[in-house]
Design a protein around this motif. Sequence first.
Motif, short mmCIF file in Angstrom:
data_model
loop_
_atom_site.label_atom_id
_atom_site.label_comp_id
_atom_site.label_asym_id
_atom_site.label_seq_id
_atom_site.Cartn_x
_atom_site.Cartn_y
_atom_site.Cartn_z
N GLU A 106 0.81 -1.21 0.00
CA GLU A 106 0.00 0.00 0.00
C GLU A 106 0.85 1.27 0.00
OE1 GLU A 106 -2.47 -0.39 3.45
OE2 GLU A 106 -0.86 0.12 4.85
N ASP A 107 2.16 1.13 0.14
CA ASP A 107 3.06 2.28 0.15
C ASP A 107 4.40 1.86 -0.43
OD1 ASP A 107 1.79 4.59 1.50
OD2 ASP A 107 1.62 3.22 3.20
N ASN A 108 5.23 2.86 -0.71
CA ASN A 108 6.63 2.60 -1.03
C ASN A 108 7.35 2.39 0.30
OD1 ASN A 108 9.36 2.69 -1.67
ND2 ASN A 108 9.07 4.19 -3.30
N GLU A 109 7.46 1.14 0.71
CA GLU A 109 8.02 0.83 2.03
C GLU A 109 9.49 1.22 2.14
OE1 GLU A 109 6.31 -0.12 4.59
OE2 GLU A 109 4.40 -0.57 3.61
N GLU A 110 10.21 1.18 1.03
CA GLU A 110 11.61 1.59 1.07
C GLU A 110 11.72 3.08 1.38
OE1 GLU A 110 14.14 0.18 -2.09
OE2 GLU A 110 12.80 -1.51 -2.51
N ALA A 111 10.85 3.87 0.76
CA ALA A 111 10.87 5.31 1.02
C ALA A 111 10.51 5.61 2.47
CB ALA A 111 9.89 6.02 0.08
N ILE A 112 9.52 4.89 3.01
CA ILE A 112 9.14 5.09 4.40
C ILE A 112 10.31 4.74 5.32
CG2 ILE A 112 7.65 4.23 6.25
CD1 ILE A 112 5.44 3.93 4.19
N PHE A 113 10.98 3.62 5.04
CA PHE A 113 12.13 3.22 5.86
C PHE A 113 13.19 4.31 5.87
CE2 PHE A 113 16.33 1.44 6.40
CZ PHE A 113 16.19 0.55 7.46
N GLU A 114 13.53 4.81 4.69
CA GLU A 114 14.61 5.79 4.60
C GLU A 114 14.25 7.11 5.26
OE1 GLU A 114 15.60 5.87 0.44
OE2 GLU A 114 16.80 4.02 0.58
N THR A 117 14.14 6.40 9.23
CA THR A 117 15.42 6.11 9.89
C THR A 117 16.51 7.11 9.54
OG1 THR A 117 16.19 4.67 8.09
CG2 THR A 117 14.89 3.64 9.86
N GLY A 118 16.34 7.84 8.42
CA GLY A 118 17.40 8.71 7.96
C GLY A 118 18.58 7.96 7.37
N CYS A 119 18.36 6.70 7.04
CA CYS A 119 19.43 5.84 6.53
C CYS A 119 18.98 5.23 5.21
CB CYS A 119 19.72 4.73 7.55
SG CYS A 119 21.02 3.58 7.06
N SER A 120 19.85 5.25 4.21
CA SER A 120 19.49 4.64 2.93
C SER A 120 19.37 3.13 3.11
CB SER A 120 20.54 4.94 1.87
OG SER A 120 21.73 4.22 2.11
N LEU A 121 18.53 2.52 2.30
CA LEU A 121 18.35 1.07 2.40
C LEU A 121 19.66 0.36 2.07
CD1 LEU A 121 15.82 -0.69 3.02
CD2 LEU A 121 15.75 -1.19 0.59
N GLN A 129 22.48 -4.20 13.06
CA GLN A 129 21.77 -3.57 14.17
C GLN A 129 20.29 -3.86 14.04
OE1 GLN A 129 22.73 0.64 12.98
NE2 GLN A 129 20.51 0.93 13.18
N PRO A 130 19.55 -3.78 15.14
CA PRO A 130 18.10 -4.01 15.05
C PRO A 130 17.40 -2.82 14.40
CG PRO A 130 18.72 -3.37 17.28
CD PRO A 130 20.01 -3.54 16.52
N TRP A 131 16.30 -3.11 13.72
CA TRP A 131 15.50 -2.07 13.09
C TRP A 131 14.08 -2.16 13.62
CZ3 TRP A 131 18.33 1.33 10.56
CH2 TRP A 131 19.55 0.91 10.00
N PRO A 132 13.33 -1.06 13.63
CA PRO A 132 11.95 -1.11 14.13
C PRO A 132 11.12 -2.14 13.37
CG PRO A 132 12.65 1.17 13.84
CD PRO A 132 13.72 0.31 13.22
N LYS A 133 10.36 -2.95 14.10
CA LYS A 133 9.57 -3.99 13.45
C LYS A 133 8.38 -3.43 12.68
CE LYS A 133 10.84 -7.63 16.72
NZ LYS A 133 10.34 -8.61 17.72
N GLY A 134 8.06 -2.16 12.93
CA GLY A 134 6.99 -1.53 12.17
C GLY A 134 7.42 -1.07 10.79
N LEU A 135 8.70 -1.29 10.45
CA LEU A 135 9.22 -0.99 9.12
C LEU A 135 9.65 -2.29 8.46
CD1 LEU A 135 11.56 2.00 10.09
CD2 LEU A 135 9.24 2.16 9.17
N ILE A 136 9.96 -2.23 7.18
CA ILE A 136 10.55 -3.39 6.53
C ILE A 136 11.93 -3.66 7.13
CG2 ILE A 136 9.33 -3.20 4.32
CD1 ILE A 136 11.84 -1.72 3.24
N HIS A 137 12.37 -4.91 7.07
CA HIS A 137 13.75 -5.22 7.44
C HIS A 137 14.59 -5.07 6.18
CE1 HIS A 137 17.37 -7.33 8.64
NE2 HIS A 137 16.95 -7.25 9.90
#
Length: 396
Positions: A106-114, A117-121, A129-137
């Motif tokens: 339903e969204d561009n999940e990569e864009a949401i992640f970046e 987090t302020g970090c490129s995929l 490191q661990p990442w929020p489970k509410g985002l893609i891994h």
Amino acid sequence: MNILFANYGQSDNNSAYHIAGFAGGLAARGHDVCVAVAKSVPDGKFESVDGFRMASHRTALKTGVSFADGRPADVLHVWTPRETMRQFAMSHAAAWGHAALLVHLEDNEEAIFERFTGCSLEKACTLDQPWPKGLIHPVHFKPFLQSAKGVTMVHRCLEPLVPVGLPRQEIVPVMNFRFFASGPQNQNLRSELGLAPTTRVVVFNGNDHAAAAMDIRQLYEAVDTLIERGMDVAFVRTGHVLPANYDGLHFRPGHRCIELGYVERSSIPDIMRLADVVVQPGDGDYFNAHRLPAKVPEYLTMGKPLIMGETNIGRELAMADAALVLPGMSPAHMAEAIASLLNAPDEAAAMAARGREFARSRFSGEVVIPLLESFYRSCIPAAVSRPPAKSCELRH
């Protein structure tokens, strides 16, 4: 078919409302449907809702879902490839089994992640490191998508994000045309909000989040521009607001800027009926190009004059002359568009009527549910082996 939906969130977010529309429509066609949500339902309980059942993630995994025919799920349909859904799907497959896993985009999940987090995929894939489970891994989400039997998309604009070779199907939201019915304004509500009889109203429904922060801020700037010009306009907004997103902005809460915060779903139609114009901010950047904002089908169904950018569903609306679609959504462009509709109410009303007809042709259950049902059947293997049922907890 035995169908289990899994929502990453609770039962009161936009995704949950979309799932409920699909679940209710499929149940009405004779399918056995359950929806797993986070925390909204007490553990150990199955609640009946509009012909289907609802349970917590923990219950669906620990006790399993008992379908009437005694078989496991034919379809597990998880909402987004976010990490919490990947873990749910792994755990469900190990404990109870399902014939076909489908993933909804339903969204561009990569864009949401970046943006979150302020970090490129690309960089994130190199970090241990661990990442929020509410985002893609960053490492696991693509293999997870590729493991699915098929992918559904909230709009065809997400198709470029589907792995090559995977079956895919556009499944737009099913709108409740009785709930989102056009009608007279609630004058008591208008009075409570301090809106004068002559004041024209711009309405926006939506929460603040990292991916859309600048878009929403620019809408504030657009309305403020009109007020500075002397137009009798007010901005009414629902949804969670992050005040830090508006630092340095002159236009803040007051009698012209009314922030209602979170409101009950039942209140939304009355608030939307106040609108003379609705706006979906955002240009065609890498986030907006691959999504269908949940509020857009609602605006159209309500028959409200809509302004949006030439991105995602905007191109369809432009072809149908069902919205005022702009090539750029800067504050200046939005301000001019709002003013043009407010100054031409007859033309705005005619456009809004075309928008409502567009909604009937695109977002009705009679159109959408058979497509989803057919896609499910095409994704279920002819013969499947199912592991014996057993209890489980979340696997990591």
